[in-house]
Design an enzyme around this catalytic site. Sequence first.
Site, PDB file in Angstrom:
ATOM      1  N   GLU A  97      63.124  54.455  -8.439  1.00  6.21           N
ATOM      2  CA  GLU A  97      63.766  55.000  -9.670  1.00  6.21           C
ATOM      3  C   GLU A  97      65.293  54.938  -8.437  1.00  6.21           C
ATOM      4  O   GLU A  97      66.756  54.385  -8.744  1.00  6.21           O
ATOM      5  CB  GLU A  97      64.884  56.232  -9.730  1.00  6.21           C
ATOM      6  N   ASP A  98      64.866  55.116  -7.382  1.00  2.73           N
ATOM      7  CA  ASP A  98      66.740  55.062  -6.494  1.00  2.73           C
ATOM      8  C   ASP A  98      66.855  54.174  -5.522  1.00  2.73           C
ATOM      9  O   ASP A  98      67.870  54.035  -5.197  1.00  2.73           O
ATOM     10  CB  ASP A  98      65.974  55.898  -4.543  1.00  2.73           C
ATOM     11  N   ARG A 117      65.455  53.732   3.976  1.00  2.33           N
ATOM     12  CA  ARG A 117      64.874  53.134   2.850  1.00  2.33           C
ATOM     13  C   ARG A 117      65.988  52.364   2.282  1.00  2.33           C
ATOM     14  O   ARG A 117      65.633  51.442   1.264  1.00  2.33           O
ATOM     15  CB  ARG A 117      65.728  54.439   1.806  1.00  2.33           C
ATOM     16  N   HIS A 170      69.726  65.070  -4.800  1.00  2.42           N
ATOM     17  CA  HIS A 170      70.406  64.288  -5.832  1.00  2.42           C
ATOM     18  C   HIS A 170      69.898  65.068  -7.255  1.00  2.42           C
ATOM     19  O   HIS A 170      69.315  66.287  -7.488  1.00  2.42           O
ATOM     20  CB  HIS A 170      68.594  62.606  -6.053  1.00  2.42           C
ATOM     21  N   CYS A 208      62.025  60.136 -10.351  1.00  6.70           N
ATOM     22  CA  CYS A 208      61.844  59.022  -9.097  1.00  6.70           C
ATOM     23  C   CYS A 208      60.640  58.314  -9.478  1.00  6.70           C
ATOM     24  O   CYS A 208      61.057  56.929  -8.164  1.00  6.70           O
ATOM     25  CB  CYS A 208      61.522  59.937  -8.088  1.00  6.70           C
TER      26      CYS A 208
HETATM   27  C1  LIG Z   1      65.476  62.462  -8.802  1.00  7.74           C
HETATM   28  N1  LIG Z   1      64.374  62.587  -7.364  1.00  7.74           N
HETATM   29  C2  LIG Z   1      63.979  63.575  -6.369  1.00  7.74           C
HETATM   30  C3  LIG Z   1      64.322  60.834  -6.781  1.00  7.74           C
HETATM   31  N2  LIG Z   1      65.192  59.859  -7.120  1.00  7.74           N
HETATM   32  N3  LIG Z   1      64.089  60.982  -5.616  1.00  7.74           N
HETATM   33  C4  LIG Z   1      63.056  60.926  -4.824  1.00  7.74           C
HETATM   34  C5  LIG Z   1      63.049  60.885  -3.648  1.00  7.74           C
HETATM   35  C6  LIG Z   1      61.856  61.364  -2.263  1.00  7.74           C
HETATM   36  C7  LIG Z   1      62.204  60.764  -0.648  1.00  7.74           C
HETATM   37  N4  LIG Z   1      61.651  61.901  -0.026  1.00  7.74           N
HETATM   38  C8  LIG Z   1      63.774  61.005  -0.427  1.00  7.74           C
HETATM   39  O1  LIG Z   1      64.063  62.023   0.425  1.00  7.74           O
HETATM   40  O2  LIG Z   1      63.901  60.427  -0.291  1.00  7.74           O
END
Ligand SMILES: CN(C)C(=N)NCCC[C@H](N)C(=O)O
Length: 256
Positions: free
Chosen positions: A67-68, A87, A163, A248
């Site tokens: 998702e990110d 990332r 987030h 996510c």
């Molecule tokens: C809505 N959430 C929480 C997210 N879309 N992403 C979570 C990413 C977690 C990863 N360990 C990080 O810290 O990037």
Amino acid sequence: MTRGIALVRRPSGRLAEGLVTHIERSDVDIAQARRQHEAYRAALTEAGWQVREVAPADQCPDSVFVEDTVVVCDGLAVITRPGAPERRPEIPGTEKAVRDAGLEVVRIEAPGTLDGGDVLQVGTTVYVGRGGRTNGEGIAQLRAHLATRGRRVIPVPLRDVLHLKSAVTALPDGTLLALPELLDATALRQPVRTVDEEAGCHVVPLGGDLVLLAASAPRTAALVADLGFTPVVVDISEYEKLEGCVTCLSVLIPEV
Ligand SMILES: CN(C)C(=N)NCCC[C@H](N)C(=O)O
């Protein structure tokens, strides 16, 4: 019947090295994480989504949190520029997947940063968390891209949370489920229901009355059922150890 495409990315063998910012690190069981991901994919399929896999990125521990890396809105894919530099190598695989899905592609450019987990779409309103991962320049670029789709972008300052969607998400009727202490709730324009368990503010509308949420939010599952929706419950405990939640692990591209 297919509701559309659900992009997912299998967990990296290095998942246990994923980033942890606001919680204590604990051991991740990779075999269990793989089983949970399989069950998550099955829940999407069962709900009518065509699950499509983004090519694995084994060198990227957090790549399962697909998702990110992209925001999809009305046929447009906004490729993000994640706030955590480690990332950013996740991006090319996602870009290929959204191009293969036939979406128009634009991108967030430096010095902008934006994580998809900071973007919550509710009707034509798009809330964007301003926190550790997404900056003002990223919000401005997203606003310009989504204006072409008639969307209004509203920034939401975050406190002590990874987030925006770690703190608030929306039910199918637009009601927000939130932990208001983690964000500036005055920015929110929809009715808000406060939840009393952390994972309770993480839901994904799957179409119709279906609402995906985590097994760690049993009281919210009961609330969702009481409001006339159908909870679809998945255990994602291994991902929660890395500050992940149900949102996510996929990107939904509804059929138009
Ligand atoms: C809505 N959430 C929480 C997210 N879309 N992403 C979570 C990413 C977690 C990863 N360990 C990080 O810290 O990037």
